[in-house]
Scaffold this motif. Structure first.
Motif, short mmCIF file in Angstrom:
data_model
loop_
_atom_site.label_atom_id
_atom_site.label_comp_id
_atom_site.label_asym_id
_atom_site.label_seq_id
_atom_site.Cartn_x
_atom_site.Cartn_y
_atom_site.Cartn_z
N GLU A 1 -21.60 -1.93 -83.81
CA GLU A 1 -21.21 -3.18 -83.72
C GLU A 1 -20.16 -3.63 -84.57
N LYS A 2 -19.98 -2.96 -85.87
CA LYS A 2 -18.52 -3.32 -86.48
C LYS A 2 -17.40 -3.07 -85.70
N VAL A 3 -17.40 -2.20 -84.94
CA VAL A 3 -16.21 -1.69 -84.01
C VAL A 3 -16.19 -2.62 -82.74
N GLY A 4 -17.28 -3.38 -82.42
CA GLY A 4 -16.99 -4.34 -81.26
C GLY A 4 -17.94 -3.79 -80.08
N PHE A 5 -18.86 -2.95 -80.20
CA PHE A 5 -19.71 -2.53 -79.32
C PHE A 5 -20.70 -3.65 -79.35
N LYS A 6 -21.20 -3.52 -77.75
CA LYS A 6 -22.35 -4.70 -77.77
C LYS A 6 -23.61 -3.86 -77.22
N LYS B 1 -9.06 -4.73 -76.31
CA LYS B 1 -7.86 -5.40 -75.95
C LYS B 1 -6.72 -4.55 -76.60
N GLU B 2 -6.75 -4.21 -78.01
CA GLU B 2 -5.43 -3.68 -78.20
C GLU B 2 -5.94 -2.41 -79.35
N PRO B 3 -5.14 -1.52 -79.77
CA PRO B 3 -5.55 -0.46 -80.61
C PRO B 3 -5.74 -1.16 -82.16
N LYS B 4 -6.69 -0.71 -82.87
CA LYS B 4 -6.96 -1.35 -84.18
C LYS B 4 -6.32 -0.37 -85.21
N ILE B 5 -6.23 0.93 -84.90
CA ILE B 5 -5.66 1.81 -86.08
C ILE B 5 -4.50 2.68 -85.33
N ASP C 1 -9.67 3.80 -79.95
CA ASP C 1 -8.29 3.59 -79.59
C ASP C 1 -7.66 4.86 -78.86
N TYR C 2 -8.22 5.89 -79.19
CA TYR C 2 -7.70 7.21 -78.67
C TYR C 2 -8.14 7.28 -77.14
N LEU C 3 -9.37 6.92 -76.83
CA LEU C 3 -9.79 7.23 -75.65
C LEU C 3 -9.43 6.08 -74.72
N PHE C 4 -9.35 4.95 -75.32
CA PHE C 4 -8.62 3.98 -74.39
C PHE C 4 -7.12 4.03 -73.88
N LEU C 5 -6.51 4.56 -75.21
CA LEU C 5 -5.11 4.83 -74.66
C LEU C 5 -4.72 5.94 -73.94
N ALA C 6 -5.55 6.89 -74.06
CA ALA C 6 -5.33 8.12 -73.41
C ALA C 6 -6.18 8.43 -72.13
N VAL D 1 -14.77 5.86 -85.78
CA VAL D 1 -15.32 5.45 -84.50
C VAL D 1 -14.07 4.28 -84.02
N LYS D 2 -13.51 3.61 -84.96
CA LYS D 2 -12.34 2.82 -84.56
C LYS D 2 -11.11 3.71 -84.10
N ILE D 3 -11.15 4.93 -84.66
CA ILE D 3 -9.93 5.72 -84.02
C ILE D 3 -10.31 6.36 -82.70
N ILE D 4 -11.45 6.83 -82.56
CA ILE D 4 -11.87 7.40 -81.47
C ILE D 4 -11.69 6.47 -80.22
#
Ligand SMILES: CC(C)(COP(=O)(O)OP(=O)(O)OC[C@H]1O[C@@H](n2cnc3c(N)ncnc32)[C@H](O)[C@@H]1OP(=O)(O)O)[C@@H](O)C(=O)NCCC(=O)NCCS
Length: 160
Positions: free
Chosen positions: A116-121, A150-154, A89-94, A84-87
């Protein structure tokens, strides 16, 4: 395709909170042909290349939604959280998007813990909004906004 057909036709694969559905190989091939830049399906792979699950994104109106599943033997090892962290990152970057969302059955503790661990509310509960396995079910709506990510995690941003 054979592995996808095997997983999608295994009632264990999507767990107890998703609808029970069967997909023939020709149906899956048609679905594959309908994939667009907004609708994509990825394998979750371990470092050794073995495939342990899938993660996907698709549009819901003008918004982007994600979903995911792991094969039962690979659950509980943190792979989905990493995927989930990777997708995210990918979606916000792309993509020029402001939010990513997910709908989760309130009883699906593993799923909302992952997200929730990835930061979703959690935004709230849409009551009796989803019909599956003979009952109307409540769904939790979760989202992460670009400013919360904020910024890419992975992944890292590459410049050309
Ligand atoms: C949802 C799913 C992808 C979670 O991935 P996972 O990597 O296996 O997640 P984990 O098993 O590590 O669970 C995450 C957390 O939930 C906890 N958890 C798991 N099952 C639980 C349960 N039945 N009751 C309470 N807590 C539970 C884990 O202990 C872990 O807690 P921690 O973060 O405090 O360590 C996986 O369970 C799955 O594929 N389920 C079937 C398909 C599905 O439901 N997809 C999501 C649809 S929205």
């Amino acid at each position: 395709m054979p592995l996808v057909a095997e997983w999608l036709n295994d009632p264990e694969y999507f767990g107890v909170y998703n609808p029970l559905v069967q997909h023939s190989k020709p149906e899956l091939e048609k679905e594959y042909d309908k994939l667009t830049p907004e609708t994509k399906w990825f394998f979750i792979e371990k470092k050794d290349g073995s495939k342990v699950g899938s993660i996907f994104h698709f549009p819901l109106g003008k918004l982007l939604e994600i979903g995911y599943s792991l094969i039962p033997s690979e659950r509980g090892k943190g792979y989905c959280t990493e995927a989930v962290k990777i997708i995210v990152d990918y979606l916000f970057l792309a993509k020029d998007i402001v939010r990513i969302q997910a709908h989760i059955d309130p009883r699906n503790i593993a799923s909302w813990k992952v997200i929730e661990k990835v930061g979703f509310k959690k935004e709230g509960t849409i009551r009796k909004s989803f019909f599956a396995r003979g009952e109307w079910r409540d769904m939790l709506v979760y989202s992460i906004l670009r400013e919360e990510w904020k910024e890419p995690k992975i992944l890292t941003k590459t410049t050309s």
